[in-house]
Design an enzyme around this catalytic site. Sequence first.
Site, PDB file in Angstrom:
ATOM      1  N   TYR A   1      -0.532 -10.529   5.223  1.00  0.00           N
ATOM      2  CA  TYR A   1      -0.579  -9.144   5.716  1.00  0.00           C
ATOM      3  C   TYR A   1      -1.937  -8.931   6.364  1.00  0.00           C
ATOM      4  O   TYR A   1      -2.959  -8.878   5.687  1.00  0.00           O
ATOM      5  CB  TYR A   1      -0.366  -8.184   4.545  1.00  0.00           C
ATOM      6  CG  TYR A   1      -0.326  -6.710   4.903  1.00  0.00           C
ATOM      7  CD1 TYR A   1      -0.186  -6.261   6.223  1.00  0.00           C
ATOM      8  CD2 TYR A   1      -0.407  -5.757   3.899  1.00  0.00           C
ATOM      9  CE1 TYR A   1      -0.137  -4.917   6.523  1.00  0.00           C
ATOM     10  CE2 TYR A   1      -0.360  -4.399   4.190  1.00  0.00           C
ATOM     11  CZ  TYR A   1      -0.228  -3.981   5.490  1.00  0.00           C
ATOM     12  OH  TYR A   1      -0.183  -2.647   5.781  1.00  0.00           O
TER      13      TYR A   1
ATOM     14  N   TYR B   1     -12.609  -5.028   1.441  1.00  0.00           N
ATOM     15  CA  TYR B   1     -13.913  -4.629   0.907  1.00  0.00           C
ATOM     16  C   TYR B   1     -14.884  -5.803   0.757  1.00  0.00           C
ATOM     17  O   TYR B   1     -16.069  -5.676   1.066  1.00  0.00           O
ATOM     18  CB  TYR B   1     -13.773  -3.891  -0.444  1.00  0.00           C
ATOM     19  CG  TYR B   1     -15.034  -3.151  -0.834  1.00  0.00           C
ATOM     20  CD1 TYR B   1     -15.358  -1.939  -0.234  1.00  0.00           C
ATOM     21  CD2 TYR B   1     -15.907  -3.676  -1.767  1.00  0.00           C
ATOM     22  CE1 TYR B   1     -16.522  -1.260  -0.570  1.00  0.00           C
ATOM     23  CE2 TYR B   1     -17.077  -3.023  -2.112  1.00  0.00           C
ATOM     24  CZ  TYR B   1     -17.379  -1.806  -1.511  1.00  0.00           C
ATOM     25  OH  TYR B   1     -18.534  -1.152  -1.842  1.00  0.00           O
TER      26      TYR B   1
ATOM     27  N   ARG C   1      -7.484  -1.298   7.626  1.00  0.00           N
ATOM     28  CA  ARG C   1      -7.669  -0.967   6.212  1.00  0.00           C
ATOM     29  C   ARG C   1      -8.574  -1.960   5.497  1.00  0.00           C
ATOM     30  O   ARG C   1      -9.383  -1.581   4.652  1.00  0.00           O
ATOM     31  CB  ARG C   1      -6.316  -0.935   5.481  1.00  0.00           C
ATOM     32  CG  ARG C   1      -5.484   0.297   5.757  1.00  0.00           C
ATOM     33  CD  ARG C   1      -4.221   0.251   4.905  1.00  0.00           C
ATOM     34  NE  ARG C   1      -3.361   1.402   5.149  1.00  0.00           N
ATOM     35  CZ  ARG C   1      -3.412   2.539   4.470  1.00  0.00           C
ATOM     36  NH1 ARG C   1      -4.307   2.689   3.508  1.00  0.00           N
ATOM     37  NH2 ARG C   1      -2.568   3.518   4.742  1.00  0.00           N
TER      38      ARG C   1
ATOM     39  N   ILE D   1       8.143  -4.315   8.701  1.00  0.00           N
ATOM     40  CA  ILE D   1       7.962  -3.755   7.367  1.00  0.00           C
ATOM     41  C   ILE D   1       7.490  -2.330   7.601  1.00  0.00           C
ATOM     42  O   ILE D   1       6.379  -2.102   8.060  1.00  0.00           O
ATOM     43  CB  ILE D   1       6.983  -4.584   6.529  1.00  0.00           C
ATOM     44  CG1 ILE D   1       7.579  -5.978   6.286  1.00  0.00           C
ATOM     45  CG2 ILE D   1       6.696  -3.891   5.189  1.00  0.00           C
ATOM     46  CD1 ILE D   1       6.655  -6.938   5.533  1.00  0.00           C
TER      47      ILE D   1
ATOM     48  N   THR E   1       0.830  -1.209   0.000  1.00  0.00           N
ATOM     49  CA  THR E   1       0.000   0.000   0.000  1.00  0.00           C
ATOM     50  C   THR E   1       0.862   1.256   0.000  1.00  0.00           C
ATOM     51  O   THR E   1       0.532   2.252  -0.655  1.00  0.00           O
ATOM     52  CB  THR E   1      -0.920   0.011   1.234  1.00  0.00           C
ATOM     53  OG1 THR E   1      -1.563  -1.254   1.344  1.00  0.00           O
ATOM     54  CG2 THR E   1      -1.977   1.085   1.111  1.00  0.00           C
ATOM     55  N   THR E   2       1.989   1.221   0.715  1.00  0.00           N
ATOM     56  CA  THR E   2       2.897   2.365   0.727  1.00  0.00           C
ATOM     57  C   THR E   2       3.490   2.615  -0.653  1.00  0.00           C
ATOM     58  O   THR E   2       3.871   3.735  -0.979  1.00  0.00           O
ATOM     59  CB  THR E   2       4.007   2.148   1.767  1.00  0.00           C
ATOM     60  OG1 THR E   2       3.392   1.895   3.039  1.00  0.00           O
ATOM     61  CG2 THR E   2       4.918   3.346   1.897  1.00  0.00           C
TER      62      THR E   2
ATOM     63  N   LYS F   1       2.852 -10.227   8.382  1.00  0.00           N
ATOM     64  CA  LYS F   1       3.069  -8.814   8.691  1.00  0.00           C
ATOM     65  C   LYS F   1       1.849  -8.393   9.488  1.00  0.00           C
ATOM     66  O   LYS F   1       0.747  -8.285   8.953  1.00  0.00           O
ATOM     67  CB  LYS F   1       3.201  -7.981   7.419  1.00  0.00           C
ATOM     68  CG  LYS F   1       3.282  -6.480   7.687  1.00  0.00           C
ATOM     69  CD  LYS F   1       3.239  -5.669   6.400  1.00  0.00           C
ATOM     70  CE  LYS F   1       3.225  -4.176   6.707  1.00  0.00           C
ATOM     71  NZ  LYS F   1       3.105  -3.340   5.480  1.00  0.00           N
TER      72      LYS F   1
END
Length: 291
Positions: free
Chosen positions: A132, A106, A137, A202, A43-44, A160
Site C-alpha cells: 500500500y 512516521y 499519509r 480498493i 485506515t478506513t 494499492k
Amino acid sequence: MFKGSFPALVTPFKNGELDLDTLKKLVEWHIGEGSKGLVPVGTTGESPTLTHEEHETVVEEVVRAVNGRIPVIAGAGSNNTLESIRFMQHAQKVGADAALVVTPYYNKPTQAGLIAHFTALHDCCDLPIVIYNIPGRSVIDMTPETMGQLAKLPRIIGVKDATGDLARVSLQRMTCGKDFIQISGEDATAHGFNAQGGVGVISVTANVAPKLVSQVQEATLEGDYARALDLQDRLMPLHKAIFTEPGLVGAKYAMSRLNLCSEEVRSPLVGLTDATKALIDDAMRHAGLTN
C-alpha cells in the site's frame, strides 16, 4: 482473483465498542451488491485506533462471514515490522487471502529500509502481500524501482497505489511486469487508473455505493470506458464530498443515511460539520442513492 471493486471496509462501532453484528450485515450487503472482495482494518477501518485484539477480531469475523465467497485482503500494516508480522501471521491463521501492508509511516525509512521491511513480512508466513503506497499519509513514497525489486519476491503480488499519479501504473508495469496486480487506492482517478493497466480499486466510496463502484470497474475491465464514464459522472460528486473531511468519517455519515451503520468514529476523529453533511446529502441524491 484480485480484480474489480474492493470496499475498504469501515469498522462499525456502538457505544465505543466493536459492533460485530452490523459488521456481519455489511459483509452480506457488499456481497449482494457485487463487490469482488473486502479489505478490513485498513485506515478506513480505523486501524490506528483499534487495539491489536480488536484488529484481529475484525479480520477473523470478516473472514468467517465471507466464508470463501469473495477474497479478503486483511489490513496488516504498521510502522513496526514486528507488529506487522503479528498481523500477517494472524491473518494467515484465520484464512485471509492476502494482506494489505502500508509503507511504514512516521519512521521515514529509506528505500533500503522499505525493502528490508517488506522482505521480512514476505518471509514471515505464506500470505500474499499487496503493498500500500500512500505517500500523502505515510510521507514515504516507494519508488517504482524499489517496487520492482520487491516484485521479484514470489508472494509480493501487487500494489494499492494511492499516489494519484496515473503515470505510475505504466512505470510500475516497466519495473514490476505486466502481471503485477495494480489496484487504485484513490476513488477519483480509479477510472483512468484502469485505462493505464490497473485492474481494480480498493475504495472508500464503495462503502456507500458498492454497486455503482463495482459497475465502473466491470465496465473498464470489459473495455467499455464510455459506460464507465457515465457511471463515474454519477459518482464523482460523492467521491469529492466524502473526502471533504477524513474519508472514513464521510463514508460512515453516508452509510448512516442509508441505515447501514452508525456514524460513530473514534477520537481523534470527530463527526462531520453540517456543511459537509449537506454536500454528502446532495451527492448521494446525484448518484441516485437517496431521493
